[in-house]
Design an enzyme around this catalytic site. Structure first.
Site, short mmCIF file in Angstrom:
data_model
loop_
_atom_site.label_atom_id
_atom_site.label_comp_id
_atom_site.label_asym_id
_atom_site.label_seq_id
_atom_site.Cartn_x
_atom_site.Cartn_y
_atom_site.Cartn_z
N HIS A 203 -1.63 6.22 52.38
CA HIS A 203 -2.70 6.91 53.12
C HIS A 203 -2.25 8.17 53.85
O HIS A 203 -3.05 8.82 54.50
CB HIS A 203 -3.33 5.95 54.13
CG HIS A 203 -2.46 5.68 55.32
ND1 HIS A 203 -1.47 4.75 55.31
CD2 HIS A 203 -2.42 6.26 56.55
CE1 HIS A 203 -0.85 4.74 56.48
NE2 HIS A 203 -1.41 5.65 57.25
C1 UD1 Z 1 -4.21 7.30 61.65
C2 UD1 Z 1 -2.90 7.79 62.26
C3 UD1 Z 1 -1.74 7.39 61.35
C4 UD1 Z 1 -1.78 5.91 61.04
C5 UD1 Z 1 -3.14 5.54 60.48
C6 UD1 Z 1 -3.24 4.06 60.19
C7 UD1 Z 1 -3.07 9.90 63.53
C8 UD1 Z 1 -2.76 11.34 63.51
N1 UD1 Z 1 -2.87 9.25 62.36
O1 UD1 Z 1 -4.41 7.98 60.43
O2 UD1 Z 1 -0.52 7.69 62.01
O3 UD1 Z 1 -0.76 5.60 60.11
O4 UD1 Z 1 -4.13 5.91 61.44
O5 UD1 Z 1 -4.46 3.75 59.60
O6 UD1 Z 1 -3.48 9.37 64.53
N2 UD1 Z 1 -11.98 6.04 59.01
C9 UD1 Z 1 -12.88 5.06 58.71
N3 UD1 Z 1 -12.94 3.97 59.55
C10 UD1 Z 1 -12.17 3.84 60.64
C11 UD1 Z 1 -11.26 4.87 60.95
C12 UD1 Z 1 -11.18 5.96 60.13
O7 UD1 Z 1 -13.59 5.12 57.73
O8 UD1 Z 1 -12.28 2.83 61.37
C13 UD1 Z 1 -11.88 7.20 58.10
C14 UD1 Z 1 -12.63 8.41 58.56
O9 UD1 Z 1 -13.18 9.02 57.48
C15 UD1 Z 1 -11.55 9.30 59.13
C16 UD1 Z 1 -10.35 8.94 58.27
O10 UD1 Z 1 -10.52 7.55 57.97
O11 UD1 Z 1 -11.89 10.64 59.09
C17 UD1 Z 1 -9.04 9.16 58.93
O12 UD1 Z 1 -8.96 8.48 60.19
P1 UD1 Z 1 -7.98 9.04 61.34
O13 UD1 Z 1 -7.97 8.13 62.50
O14 UD1 Z 1 -8.33 10.47 61.61
O15 UD1 Z 1 -6.57 9.07 60.66
P2 UD1 Z 1 -5.82 8.03 59.73
O16 UD1 Z 1 -5.61 8.68 58.40
O17 UD1 Z 1 -6.47 6.68 59.75
#
Ligand code: UD1
Length: 357
Positions: A203
């Protein structure tokens, strides 16, 4: 009062034992969830399975660009700090919530403790690396998980008096829950045989947001799936980058993100784990399961020197080679990854609080 903060998936496993240990000792806390992760499978399930209390305050910030997300967390967390006036804020790991809350507290002159301090990938294109460096430089108490963390903090000029090598609280959580995870036999639900399947998680933005790199990863699984069943619980970021790319690969099952117990049970009985996660490199080390990390660097070098981890560039042929080359497993646990890290950290926190009053 102490403010404990979580935000995104890997925070929950790191903070759960700290929250429970503070509670056991009767130390008053306000437990804050920023809502960086919010879906059932990215958040709620961990609260249920890790027996965590419900947050006292839920900030509900959700997704967004780095600036939007960090700023929203700061604005919301500042209000919490002003309302509750904590004497210490405890943050964990390296996600945007970690830095946002640390920065907010620092500007209000509230001391901060960081769980999982000092890790460095030396790759500033990773958002997590920026979060780690800045958070550490704002903290009063820095709790490290491995010796590289002590060395890194020392080199960056952080006073050794603030640094406490306590071990790994995520391994406390693993130690507590492993038996329960295995009892569920989660591999059976996916038609898998112990020691005869691969578990995959990918991811990282550097892997899945770039179409050319993503293509290499798909090709690698297409080859591996022909000889070894592959289970791939897919992160929403990876699904958004193109879920259909993976759907028709022979031998590859794509499933929703899993809860903590099912994922731990599946990792424990896997032949190999292929990942770009940080924490999974550590969990496989303790489980003694081969781990192929699809990254050019790791902030957790002890998993390479003492553990079961192998780094590989995101190139299909290299990934396949790295998975198929036999592993010589050492079976050693890194120092202080013994299930007692939270107790050691809270010992320090308790005496720090006494000293302040
Ligand atoms: C975040 C962390 C990363 C960690 C990862 C674990 C940062 C910079 N990155 O990355 O270090 O390894 O979490 O999962 O903080 N989304 C959903 N549902 C949710 C949360 C997110 O669908 O409950 C989707 C959304 O489209 C969002 C995307 O996932 O835009 C990314 O979520 P985000 O929290 O921005 O970063 P991660 O890639 O999850």
């Amino acid at each position: 009062m102490i403010a404990t903060v979580v935000g995104a998936r890997p925070n929950f496993m790191k903070m759960a034992p700290i929250i429970q240990e503070l509670k056991r000792r009767g130390l008053e806390q306000v437990f804050v969830h920023t809502g960086q992760h919010y879906d059932k499978q990215m958040s709620t399930v961990f609260f249920e399975e890790l027996l965590m209390p419900q947050p006292d305050v839920y900030l509900g910030v959700g997704s967004g660009s780095h600036a939007e997300q960090t700023a929203r967390i700061m604005i919301a967390f500042e209000k919490v700090c002003l309302d509750h006036r904590p004497e210490l804020v405890i943050v964990a790991g390296d996600v945007n919530s970690t830095l946002a809350c640390a920065l907010t507290a620092a500007k209000l002159n509230i001391p901060i403790a960081h769980i999982e301090s000092g890790l460095r990938s030396f790759d500033r294109t990773m958002p997590e690396e920026i979060n780690r460096i800045l958070t550490d430089h704002l903290c009063e108490l820095l709790f490290t998980t491995e010796d590289s963390g002590n060395t890194n903090l020392n080199r960056e000029g952080i006073s050794p008096e603030k640094v406490y090598f306590v071990g790994n609280t995520m391994i406390d959580t693993l130690t507590t829950h492993l038996a329960k995870a295995l009892e569920r036999c989660p591999w059976e639900r996916y038609g898998l045989q112990p020691a005869n399947y691969a578990v995959v998680t990918l991811h990282r933005p550097s892997n899945v947001d770039d179409p050319a790199t993503l293509k290499e990863l798909v090709e690698a699984l297409a080859t591996l799936g022909k000889t070894l069943p592959v289970l791939f619980p897919m992160h929403p970021r990876t699904a958004a980058a193109g879920k259909d790319l993976w759907q028709s690969l022979e031998g590859v099952q794509i499933v929703e993100p899993l809860g903590y117990l099912d994922f731990l049970g599946l990792m424990a009985k896997a032949k190999v784990v292929i990942t770009d996660s940080g924490g999974i490199q550590e969990e496989t080390t303790v489980l003694g399961v081969p781990c192929v990390t699809v990254r050019r660097n790791t902030e957790r070098p002890v998993t390479l020197t003492t553990g079961t981890n192998r780094l590989v560039a995101p190139i299909a042929t290299e990934i396949v080679k790295a998975v198929q080359k036999p592993f010589q497993l050492t079976g050693h646990r890194p120092a202080l990854w013994d299930g007692q890290a939270a107790k050691r950290a809270v010992d320090v926190i308790e005496s720090w609080i006494k000293h302040c009053h």
